[in-house]
Design an enzyme around this catalytic site. Structure first.
Site, PDB file in Angstrom:
ATOM      1  N   GLU A 255      -1.659  -9.917   4.675  1.00 49.19           N
ATOM      2  CA  GLU A 255      -0.910 -10.965   3.975  1.00 49.19           C
ATOM      3  C   GLU A 255       0.495 -10.411   3.814  1.00 49.19           C
ATOM      4  O   GLU A 255       0.710  -9.486   3.042  1.00 49.19           O
ATOM      5  CB  GLU A 255      -1.614 -11.231   2.640  1.00 49.19           C
ATOM      6  CG  GLU A 255      -1.185 -12.482   1.961  1.00 49.19           C
ATOM      7  CD  GLU A 255      -0.132 -12.207   0.945  1.00 49.19           C
ATOM      8  OE1 GLU A 255       1.053 -12.236   1.337  1.00 49.19           O
ATOM      9  OE2 GLU A 255      -0.486 -11.965  -0.213  1.00 49.19           O
ATOM     10  N   CYS A 294       5.648 -13.043  -2.551  1.00 47.96           N
ATOM     11  CA  CYS A 294       5.451 -13.336  -1.133  1.00 47.96           C
ATOM     12  C   CYS A 294       5.492 -14.838  -0.890  1.00 47.96           C
ATOM     13  O   CYS A 294       5.726 -15.282   0.223  1.00 47.96           O
ATOM     14  CB  CYS A 294       4.137 -12.742  -0.655  1.00 47.96           C
ATOM     15  SG  CYS A 294       2.761 -13.115  -1.739  1.00 47.96           S
TER      16      CYS A 294
HETATM   17  P1  NDP Z   1       5.117  -1.715   2.217  1.00 43.56           P
HETATM   18  O1  NDP Z   1       4.620  -2.580   3.301  1.00 43.56           O
HETATM   19  O2  NDP Z   1       5.862  -0.497   2.590  1.00 43.56           O
HETATM   20  O3  NDP Z   1       3.934  -1.240   1.282  1.00 43.56           O
HETATM   21  C1  NDP Z   1       2.833  -2.048   0.945  1.00 43.56           C
HETATM   22  C2  NDP Z   1       1.625  -1.168   0.674  1.00 43.56           C
HETATM   23  O4  NDP Z   1       1.268  -0.436   1.842  1.00 43.56           O
HETATM   24  C3  NDP Z   1       1.865  -0.110  -0.392  1.00 43.56           C
HETATM   25  O5  NDP Z   1       0.688   0.077  -1.121  1.00 43.56           O
HETATM   26  C4  NDP Z   1       2.184   1.113   0.414  1.00 43.56           C
HETATM   27  O6  NDP Z   1       1.958   2.295  -0.297  1.00 43.56           O
HETATM   28  C5  NDP Z   1       1.211   0.968   1.554  1.00 43.56           C
HETATM   29  N1  NDP Z   1       1.550   1.682   2.759  1.00 43.56           N
HETATM   30  C6  NDP Z   1       2.765   1.872   3.308  1.00 43.56           C
HETATM   31  N2  NDP Z   1       2.636   2.559   4.458  1.00 43.56           N
HETATM   32  C7  NDP Z   1       1.312   2.796   4.645  1.00 43.56           C
HETATM   33  C8  NDP Z   1       0.551   3.473   5.636  1.00 43.56           C
HETATM   34  N3  NDP Z   1       1.114   4.003   6.678  1.00 43.56           N
HETATM   35  N4  NDP Z   1      -0.779   3.563   5.482  1.00 43.56           N
HETATM   36  C9  NDP Z   1      -1.392   3.001   4.416  1.00 43.56           C
HETATM   37  N5  NDP Z   1      -0.718   2.351   3.448  1.00 43.56           N
HETATM   38  C10 NDP Z   1       0.626   2.241   3.559  1.00 43.56           C
HETATM   39  O7  NDP Z   1       5.952  -2.624   1.277  1.00 43.56           O
HETATM   40  P2  NDP Z   1       6.913  -2.189   0.060  1.00 43.56           P
HETATM   41  O8  NDP Z   1       6.124  -2.229  -1.173  1.00 43.56           O
HETATM   42  O9  NDP Z   1       7.628  -0.918   0.319  1.00 43.56           O
HETATM   43  O10 NDP Z   1       7.938  -3.367   0.095  1.00 43.56           O
HETATM   44  C11 NDP Z   1       8.799  -3.470   1.180  1.00 43.56           C
HETATM   45  C12 NDP Z   1       8.999  -4.913   1.558  1.00 43.56           C
HETATM   46  O11 NDP Z   1       7.743  -5.530   1.793  1.00 43.56           O
HETATM   47  C13 NDP Z   1       9.639  -5.750   0.511  1.00 43.56           C
HETATM   48  O12 NDP Z   1      11.002  -5.624   0.523  1.00 43.56           O
HETATM   49  C14 NDP Z   1       9.179  -7.105   0.938  1.00 43.56           C
HETATM   50  O13 NDP Z   1       9.991  -7.596   1.955  1.00 43.56           O
HETATM   51  C15 NDP Z   1       7.796  -6.885   1.449  1.00 43.56           C
HETATM   52  N6  NDP Z   1       6.754  -7.178   0.466  1.00 43.56           N
HETATM   53  C16 NDP Z   1       5.936  -8.225   0.670  1.00 43.56           C
HETATM   54  C17 NDP Z   1       4.965  -8.533  -0.247  1.00 43.56           C
HETATM   55  C18 NDP Z   1       3.999  -9.641  -0.059  1.00 43.56           C
HETATM   56  O14 NDP Z   1       3.347  -9.993  -1.027  1.00 43.56           O
HETATM   57  N7  NDP Z   1       3.777 -10.184   1.088  1.00 43.56           N
HETATM   58  C19 NDP Z   1       4.826  -7.805  -1.471  1.00 43.56           C
HETATM   59  C20 NDP Z   1       5.709  -6.687  -1.582  1.00 43.56           C
HETATM   60  C21 NDP Z   1       6.620  -6.405  -0.632  1.00 43.56           C
HETATM   61  P3  NDP Z   1       3.187   3.088  -0.980  1.00 43.56           P
HETATM   62  O15 NDP Z   1       3.811   2.158  -1.951  1.00 43.56           O
HETATM   63  O16 NDP Z   1       2.516   4.238  -1.634  1.00 43.56           O
HETATM   64  O17 NDP Z   1       4.089   3.457   0.128  1.00 43.56           O
END
Ligand code: NDP
Length: 680
Positions: A255, A294
């Site tokens: 998502e 989102c």
């Molecule tokens: P990320 O996609 O970087 O992170 C989302 C989740 O994935 C976090 O729990 C993160 O952990 C985890 N994660 C990141 N890399 C890995 C990996 N290689 N293996 C396993 N888990 C991983 O999103 P961000 O939170 O950094 O936000 C960045 C952008 O994402 C925002 O600017 C926005 O554009 C979008 N976003 C979209 C959302 C939605 O609901 N669709 C919600 C939030 C953000 P950790 O935080 O520990 O790195």
């Protein structure tokens, strides 16, 4: 303070330095997050072995009862979570969907399961499929719990709801979870998980949380495990293409952020209520959760003739929005989660400016109520305008995950549809119009690009749940850029954690497996009338065959007079002769009433009440002179949880077949009765 993880029955700290997390409002340190040194292979194994085994030993109803009570107790302690949530930059109003919405979602799922699922651990789907001429070989679909773990990787913006909307369906399906919260708000998720563990109603091992990187966990998942992900499209794509997940066909539900649109209908005029409703919703979506949703509206698609009035109305609304300390009541725009996120938004707005111009916001020296300065995470509500959106690209592909949206004028409804599609797949879209034909044209043109769509007019706006709110009983997820996933949506979400299997065999074998009577399965006959038996005494397949009764002309006349139903097929000899029936026939409702008269045992007994009737089909007409007989068979039993002073009871579903003198069915249906239980 190092945030601990709960794994293998204990709270443990990582051995690394950890990623520091600061308060989004004042920039003060909150905790550091690290899971280095945790053996992920053991964590997954513990979940499968301990939590999974315990959950699978419970029925759907037992899991639902544990989840319901847990959610109720969490709700009672909500204030402590609001306190923590302020540190993430959210106002109380913005935290409500996360905290109370999260607990409410768990409660909704628990009650859905109690209502719609059997008190068993196997779920039956659809009807029996006839596969042979004589009915001795049939087929049916069942769903059983996957004996793996569900790894839930969450986004930072909904630390409570984001976790619960995923773990509730998993736990109800009988699958243990490993929660991986996003680092910036992991302390809020951890606080809720800590209370879930303290409450202690869910079996040990059913819920584990890893605060920090999941390390090599994904390398060790197997074909019975499931991964869900919410976050950025880029991380989601990387996870979907993880070699081990691909090699083992591990389902990955993704998502991701999408460029959701709101369309103002071509038929709407500036003085119509839909105009104001549109402006209000766009402004609300831009500022709630500081635009870090989102589902937030990113692309505002407006008829060319109304672009100026809409721009001015939005500017006026946004100018009134107070930003600042989220604990203050007058504040409507809180902080972004971190200075890094604010920087990311700044850069994305710069990118958008290659195709659009800023018409409101943008400037960084915003006044902040209750704060002397911006510690780095506040960003103003910023409205852009792109005048040539059909030839643009960046405005349809770059998402500034903050209080930012872009206005786009359109010249025809077809262009509006085309602009909506240019987002290449969204979680949600909305249309504001009072013209239902316009609504049909836009929805049919854009639905395939959306997971959810809402159409707002003056009639439904007052009770609308809003553009940005996913609901437990409706799909959340979307095609293409939105990740291609489907979360929520009632029972669908639970089935995602179960394996669907087609089983084929004899009706009697399938009855033993599904604990549901199938036509053609072995029947059990007993001298005692089934209405004289308690819930526990009734066996699946137990059958009563009644005496016969010949339907007469007097029956038809009497029933017509009692019911007032003088339809020609029962009362007009000439018209009935010319009709599909070829002669006068008895009312269908007479047939089922007469059947009830034949199968009920009239004296008081364990059968408390008739609960309803389902799947009724009138198979053959019943003219006067037909001799009917019926067969009543225990098809399914659902033990109900005791409520208040009510006598303990359960629902018994009976398969009823009414036949004619040739043995052919004239009516088939299921009736539901409430039957008393002997045990308390
Ligand atoms: P990320 O996609 O970087 O992170 C989302 C989740 O994935 C976090 O729990 C993160 O952990 C985890 N994660 C990141 N890399 C890995 C990996 N290689 N293996 C396993 N888990 C991983 O999103 P961000 O939170 O950094 O936000 C960045 C952008 O994402 C925002 O600017 C926005 O554009 C979008 N976003 C979209 C959302 C939605 O609901 N669709 C919600 C939030 C953000 P950790 O935080 O520990 O790195």
């Amino acid at each position: 303070m190092k945030l601990q993880s709960y794994v293998m029955g204990a709270w443990v700290s990582g051995v690394g330095e950890g990623r520091p997390v600061v308060d989004s409002v004042r920039g003060e340190p909150v905790c550091s997050v690290d899971a280095t040194g945790i053996d992920m292979v053991q964590v997954a194994d513990y979940g499968r072995r301990v939590g999974g085994a315990a959950l699978r030993a419970m029925t759907f109803h037992e899991r639902a009862a544990a989840l319901k009570e847990t959610a109720k107790q969490l709700m009672a302690m909500k204030e402590q979570f609001y306190e923590l949530s302020f540190k993430t930059g959210t106002t109380r109003a913005d935290a409500w969907p996360d905290i109370e919405g999260g607990f409410g979602t768990a409660l909704s799922y628990a009650s859905l399961v109690t209502r719609e699922f059997p008190n068993d651990s196997v779920l039956i789907e659809g009807e029996m499929e006839a596969l042979s001429k004589n009915g001795s070989f049939v087929g049916r679909h069942i769903l059983t719990s996957k004996p793996g773990v569900a790894v839930h990787i969450n986004a930072y913006n909904f630390p409570v709801w984001g976790m619960l909307e995923k773990i509730a369906p998993s736990l109800l399906a009988g699958m243990p979870v490993i929660v991986k919260p996003a680092t910036p708000t992991a302390y809020v998720t951890k606080a809720v998980v800590q209370e879930i563990i303290n409450i202690g109603l869910l079996p040990e091992g059913a819920v584990q949380i890893v605060c920090g990187s999941v390390g090599d966990l994904l390398d060790h998942l197997n074909e019975q495990d499931v991964v869900t992900f919410t976050g950025s499209a880029s991380t989601g794509q990387a996870l979907k293409n993880h070699p081990n997940l691909l090699a083992n066909s591990v389902p990955v539900t993704m998502e991701a952020d999408s460029l959701n649109c709101a369309i103002l209908g071509e038929s709407v005029k500036a003085e119509d209520p839909e105009f104001q409703l549109f402006v209000k919703e766009v402004a609300r979506e831009m500022t709630s959760k500081a635009g870090q949703k989102c589902t937030a509206i990113r692309r505002v698609i407006v008829p060319h003739a109304l672009i100026e009035p809409v721009t001015e109305a939005l500017k006026a609304r946004l100018a009134k929005t107070v930003a600042g300390d989220p604990t203050l009541e007058q504040v409507r725009l809180g902080a972004l989660v971190s200075a890094e996120q604010a920087q990311d938004v700044r850069e994305k707005v710069e990118a958008l400016c290659s195709e659009a111009t800023i018409v409101a916001g943008g400037e960084e020296d915003m006044p902040l109520a209750g704060l002397s300065h911006n510690a780095g995470a506040f960003y103003p509500a910023t409205l852009l305008r792109c005048d040539e959106p059909l030839s643009a690209n960046v405005v349809h592909s770059v998402e500034a995950f903050g209080p930012v949206a872009t206005l786009m004028p359109y010249h025809s409804l077809n262009d509006a549809v085309e602009l909506a599609r240019m987002g290449k797949g969204s979680l949600v879209g909305s249309l504001f119009t009072a013209d239902d034909q316009e609504a049909r044209a836009v929805i049919l043109g854009t639905a395939a690009w959306h997971g959810r769509m809402l159409i707002i007019n003056g009639d439904c706006a007052g009770e609308s749940t809003g553009h940005g709110a996913p609901l437990a009983n409706l799909i959340h997820g979307g095609p293409g850029r939105a990740g291609g996933g489907e979360e929520l949506g009632g029972a669908r979400a639970i089935k995602h954690y179960m394996q669907r299997t087609a089983i084929q065999g004899s009706p009697t074998t399938l009855m033993a497996i599904t604990r549901e009577y199938h036509r053609g399965a072995k029947e059990i006959h007993d001298a005692v009338h089934p209405f004289k038996k308690y819930f526990e005494e009734l066996q699946i397949g137990e059958t009563l065959v009644t005496h016969r009764r010949t339907v007469t002309e007097a029956d038809i006349v009497n029933f017509g007079c009692v019911s007032g139903d003088h339809f020609y097929a029962h009362f007009d000899e000439i018209a009935a002769k010319d009709s599909f029936f070829g002669q006068r026939v008895a009312h269908g409702y007479f047939v089922i009433s007469a059947a009830a008269g034949m199968f009920v045992h009239p004296a008081p007994g364990p059968v408390i009440a008739n609960y309803g009737l389902e799947n009724l089909r009138f198979v053959e007409p019943v003219p006067a002179g037909t001799t009917i007989q019926c067969k009543l068979t225990v098809k399914r039993k659902i033990k109900k949880a005791r409520r208040g002073d009510e006598k303990p009871n359960g629902v018994v579903v009976w398969a009823v077949e009414v036949t004619n003198q040739n043995g052919g069915p004239v009516a088939v249906y299921d009736i539901l009765t409430l039957v008393e239980r002997q045990e308390a």
